[in-house]
Design an enzyme around this catalytic site. Sequence first.
Site, PDB file in Angstrom:
ATOM      1  N   HIS A 236     118.085   0.582  15.541  1.00 35.31           N
ATOM      2  CA  HIS A 236     118.381   1.906  14.995  1.00 35.31           C
ATOM      3  C   HIS A 236     118.587   1.743  13.495  1.00 35.31           C
ATOM      4  O   HIS A 236     119.319   0.856  13.057  1.00 35.31           O
ATOM      5  CB  HIS A 236     119.645   2.469  15.646  1.00 35.31           C
ATOM      6  CG  HIS A 236     119.817   3.940  15.436  1.00 35.31           C
ATOM      7  ND1 HIS A 236     120.094   4.470  14.196  1.00 35.31           N
ATOM      8  CD2 HIS A 236     119.756   4.988  16.293  1.00 35.31           C
ATOM      9  CE1 HIS A 236     120.193   5.790  14.307  1.00 35.31           C
ATOM     10  NE2 HIS A 236     119.989   6.129  15.564  1.00 35.31           N
ATOM     11  N   ARG A 258     119.335  12.358  10.145  1.00 33.90           N
ATOM     12  CA  ARG A 258     118.043  12.365   9.450  1.00 33.90           C
ATOM     13  C   ARG A 258     117.190  13.542   9.885  1.00 33.90           C
ATOM     14  O   ARG A 258     116.469  14.126   9.081  1.00 33.90           O
ATOM     15  CB  ARG A 258     117.305  11.049   9.695  1.00 33.90           C
ATOM     16  CG  ARG A 258     117.965   9.862   9.038  1.00 33.90           C
ATOM     17  CD  ARG A 258     117.154   8.585   9.198  1.00 33.90           C
ATOM     18  NE  ARG A 258     117.138   8.103  10.559  1.00 33.90           N
ATOM     19  CZ  ARG A 258     116.056   8.028  11.327  1.00 33.90           C
ATOM     20  NH1 ARG A 258     114.877   8.399  10.855  1.00 33.90           N
ATOM     21  NH2 ARG A 258     116.127   7.574  12.568  1.00 33.90           N
TER      22      ARG A 258
END
Length: 583
Positions: A236, A258
């Site tokens: 990640h 994001r």
Amino acid sequence: MKQICTDILVLGSGGAGLLAALHAKRAAPELRVTIAVKGLLGKCGCTRMVQGGYNVALAPTDSTERHFMDTINGGKWLNNQDVAWTLVEQAQVRIRELENEYGCFFDRNPDGTVHQKAFAGQTFDRTVHRGDLTGIEIISRLAEQTWATGVERLEEHRAVAIIPTDAGDALAGVLMIDIRSGEYLLCRAKAVMLGTGGGPTMYKYHTPSGDKSCDGLAMALEAGLALRDMEMVQFHPTGLLAGEHTRMTGTVLEEGLRGAGGYLFNGDGERFMERYDERGERATRDIVSRGIFSEIGAGRATLNGGAYIYMAHLGPDNVRRQFRGMVKRCADCGFDLAGERVEVIPTAHYMMGGVVFDERCFTSLPGLFVAGEDAGGVHGANRLGGNGVANSTVFGGIAGDSMAAWIDRAAPLAEPDQAVVERAVAACNRPLQQASVALQPIREALYELMWHQVGIVRNHADMSAALDELTALRQRLHAGGVDASTRAYNVTWHDWLNLDNLITVSEAITRAALARPESRGAHFRADYPHMLEAEAASYTVVRAEEGELVTAREPVRHTRIAPGQSLIEDNEVPPLTAAPATQ
């Protein structure tokens, strides 16, 4: 040795385990269904830690076909297409089941429909969520239902070996250690589901809790099962970088940050992701992780060696409202996610590889079923954020139904192979019979080895050397022992067993990575930076043969769609931008 008997034994109490138990009990209420878990039911497992959400095609303008194509494209055409189709199709059934039957609350739009937010790598905003604490919501409701349905529980019981029948042709049960007493327990069962979760905690920076040590995968190898795609470890891109001496380092700052428009900056204050992908910060996890890793390697790291995530341009109040869990998590470590830059680093998060299985959750060993992160082939070379919890709950439910339908109610329990039981007990007793050694230096050596030599960017020389170093670490571990003054709650003993499993699975990852001379999805080789044609895609298989791990390659069967083709008519529909949810 104490023995107990049950019809169905479920190993693990994450989303896969709880759904398997609930479905089995609903399908056949007369059956004895037992859950065994290393910790406490409802308080452990990776599903509980899920922040972002659950991918499912619900909107009228979305479709099962679009979700499937996103999953296959994200997986770089390495997926088992039949299980991938089952995932996206049954996710629509399971999300309604979670909400309407088990009482899960998900965020809504002003018109009352379920809110779906943006996650990277998808052509549609389809991630259902409960703020940024989705996993806690799901596990809490499932645990409540499990407690109420008569499912038996073996809490604080660690599974250590899959036991075959004395004929060796099927499963007879599982050997466990009662952590509370340190005594062995043989649980005989007609069907067992492996749902212990993966957990790549062999890496220096990792998201799962430290008790996740790939136990299920190590047991599967020992039992002779094949593991596929083990080189595909997902990093990640935004693990919290909170300092060397806190377990908060590596904890995920979820993908929705994001997806909502968060920026990534390097140590020089530059937004850099468009250098690596036109989608910028909303590229898939593998691309963003390598982008950050490249900036670090080029000398453009932050003060503590990572990158920055920045959200304040979206409005601090909006960030606090939309990402309450993340804002609080950062505040607990002294950081202001809503108003300031926060340091992040790629962190080992998920294993796409696992036991070879089919869409009904059957494995090659009759009586053994698998679901969740222990199962391989669903995600191919890269998992889309939001597909993980969908995977666990979809296939957990399917496994429960399959086990209830498969077992013969009238048949007696099979006799276990006592020689296998004795060998497993001897292996677990080894550290109790040897002089104590410090385990932390071995663990840290494993962290550094896997992070630097079998991590985000790989090459043949580093991985070949890593195999020798893993052998040396295993010898070092096996030469030492732990304090055997008591077996009850002997944490160091279980730490030793954890490390043994992690070293075994680390070797499987390394051998699979060496067997793939290309870059595909989460697997990037600096010495083979290009991906082979999708038509030539093959998956790696790792097995244990005569005490050694061996690898092979099998061609991917494109059973539903061939590379270059699509199940959707219009590939050019731009991604939606979800409005803020009402909670």
